[in-house]
Design an enzyme around this catalytic site. Structure first.
Site, mmCIF file in Angstrom:
data_model
loop_
_atom_site.group_PDB
_atom_site.id
_atom_site.type_symbol
_atom_site.label_atom_id
_atom_site.label_comp_id
_atom_site.label_asym_id
_atom_site.label_seq_id
_atom_site.Cartn_x
_atom_site.Cartn_y
_atom_site.Cartn_z
ATOM 1 N N HIS A 189 0.835 -1.202 0.000
ATOM 2 C CA HIS A 189 0.000 0.000 0.000
ATOM 3 C C HIS A 189 0.872 1.255 0.000
ATOM 4 O O HIS A 189 1.958 1.277 0.578
ATOM 5 C CB HIS A 189 -0.899 -0.005 1.239
ATOM 6 C CG HIS A 189 -1.973 1.031 1.219
ATOM 7 N ND1 HIS A 189 -1.857 2.237 1.878
ATOM 8 C CD2 HIS A 189 -3.184 1.056 0.610
ATOM 9 C CE1 HIS A 189 -2.957 2.951 1.696
ATOM 10 N NE2 HIS A 189 -3.776 2.263 0.923
ATOM 11 N N SER A 211 -8.154 -14.850 -1.277
ATOM 12 C CA SER A 211 -8.651 -13.478 -1.445
ATOM 13 C C SER A 211 -10.093 -13.434 -1.942
ATOM 14 O O SER A 211 -10.614 -14.401 -2.501
ATOM 15 C CB SER A 211 -7.741 -12.738 -2.438
ATOM 16 O OG SER A 211 -8.198 -11.431 -2.661
#
Length: 487
Positions: free
Chosen positions: A205, A408
């Site tokens: 991120h 995921s």
């Protein structure tokens, strides 16, 4: 005072106080005014000007999206008799009613960002009349009495059990967002190892690299596999030349774009193989989205303080479904003394990033954790994974490139050609990729609606054969690409 001809006397008077008040009064008298503290200024609002001091009507360059100033809600001054007519209240009520309709409409078409929009906190409306502020250390009560520390510590204890650390061994707090959790975790690592090097995969991120800039840390980007998880072969290659310095590592429990989970055990093994003892590295786990989901996925690797990690952070406004941005940050108590300081003004200690902290957020989190519990979250995780596989399979059946990582609920697929379509469905894009993050609020019906629209859109975007869908082999692997070359 420049240009007034009168000097403001700020010297100390005999009793030790500043004489500024008398000086200002003398100044006003010198300017032909008589000082009256109850005087109402007739024109309190300055003229509207843009950031360059010019006319606001001249327009403004649009960068990365729409110019918000073209659709902002202007703040207007109430009329003198508005208290009796109520016109202002009626106007504001109508604006808010229209805004609510916009929120309802935009929520229908929300797929690209990892926010759970399925929640009901009506029971907490009674608390909105209070300014709840959890300033300072959650475990030390300050002189400010309107706080929610009892809720905050209860939430922290719940996450401590989830991540397997004893109450007396951890320290943490409710952050204002996921980025703050990363900033804090990496800061703790930097304080423990002031000369340490930060290692993070290139798909981490952006807040991780923001932390490196803010703290002036040496940062090494590590390559990733096609799945998006950290490439430990490259990690070892980057570690070996720097063996003389401690390592601070950001481990992703779900990357931003592909939802990839870094192999925590392999990262630790790689550090050990490179000669790093456990007292020479610090691992921060960025679990913004999947840090709360992965514990409920069968056969998923564990994020646990029983392993040599330093901190874990997770967002509260993502999978949990808190209506305001917030997060949870936990670290080992032994590390926090390097960061904390006593603050007499608060009558408390502080080791947080921000000063004032949202005292409502812990109550919202506490409320949800009590309603759902571990079993409730487990059901929601299973639903998300099931629906994510449904979306991936339907996209592939329609001839659309798509990938879904094993652990995921983030489905990656080809970027739609029409940018209006991207904005309508609020899709997050990077290069030729877009993704849908399947959250508890995303139903099969909503996915079918989206699928029908994208299939219909592609029949228009590519109907003349002059342009073709992009090749995503380099992004998600040739086995997941459905372009003309790889299907």
């Amino acid at each position: 005072m420049v240009g007034s001809g009168v000097e403001v006397n700020a010297t100390m008077s005999s009793n030790g106080s500043l004489a500024i008040g008398k000086s200002m009064e003398r100044l006003r008298v010198a300017n032909g005014e008589s000082f009256d503290p109850t005087t109402v200024v007739s024109e309190p609002v300055p003229p509207v000007a843009d950031s360059n001091g010019g006319d606001a009507e001249k327009g403004r360059e649009i960068v990365l999206g729409k110019n918000v100033h073209t659709m902002c809600l202007e703040v207007t001054e109430p009329d003198a008799d508005d208290e009796s007519t109520g016109d202002k209240e009626a106007y504001m009520a109508s604006v808010l009613a229209r805004y609510r309709k916009t929120l309802v409409e935009r929520t229908k078409y929300h797929l690209g960002y990892p926010y759970n929009l399925d929640f009901d906190y009506g029971a907490l409306a009674q608390l909105q009349h209070f300014s709840i502020n959890n300033l300072g250390d959650p475990f030390i009560e300050s002189n400010y009495g309107v706080h929610s520390r009892q809720f905050e510590v209860g939430v922290l204890d719940w996450f401590a059990r989830l991540w397997e650390i004893e109450k007396n061994d951890y320290w943490g707090y409710i952050t204002n967002c996921g980025t703050e959790g990363n900033l804090h975790g990496i800061l703790v690592g930097r304080e423990v190892f002031p000369d340490g090097i930060l290692y993070a995969s290139k798909e981490s991120h952006y807040s991780v690299f923001k932390a490196a800039r803010m703290y002036r840390m040496e940062c090494v980007k590590v390559a990733t596999l096609i799945t998006g998880e950290i490439d430990c072969t490259d990690f070892k290659r980057k570690l070996l030349p720097n063996k003389d310095k401690p390592a601070i590592i950001n481990v992703n429990i779900g990357t931003t774009v592909k939802g990839a989970v870094d192999d925590l055990d392999l990262v630790i093994q790689t550090l050990e193989e490179c000669g790093y003892s456990h007292d020479r590295f610090y691992i921060h786990c960025d679990g913004a989205l999947f840090g709360l989901m992965m514990p409920f996925v069968k056969k998923a690797p564990k994020v646990s303080f029983k392993k040599p990690i330093g901190s874990v952070s997770v967002s509260g406004h993502k999978f949990v479904g808190c209506p305001m941005p917030c997060g949870v940050q936990l670290t080992r108590l032994q590390h926090i003394n390097a960061l904390s300081s006593n603050v007499e003004y608060l009558a408390s200690r502080d080791a947080t990033i921000m000063g004032s902290r949202n005292g409502h957020a812990p109550i919202f989190l506490w409320y949800t954790l009590n309603r759902k519990g571990y079993k409730g979250f487990q059901k929601e995780v299973q639903k998300c994974l099931r629906n994510a596989h449904y979306l991936k399979d339907r996209l592939r059946e329609a001839g659309i490139s798509a990938m879904l990582n094993e652990l995921s609920s983030t489905v990656v697929f080809e970027r739609p050609r029409d940018e209006e379509f991207v904005r309508r469905w609020q899709l997050a894009c990077e290069g030729n990729m877009a993704h849908v993050v399947v959250m508890p609020s995303v139903t099969v019906e909503k996915l079918d609606f989206f699928l029908n629209e994208i299939v219909q859109g592609r029949s228009i975007w590519y109907k003349d054969g002059k342009v073709h869908p992009p090749c995503l082999a380099a992004d998600i692997g040739s086995n997941n690409c459905s372009c003309a070359l790889h299907k």
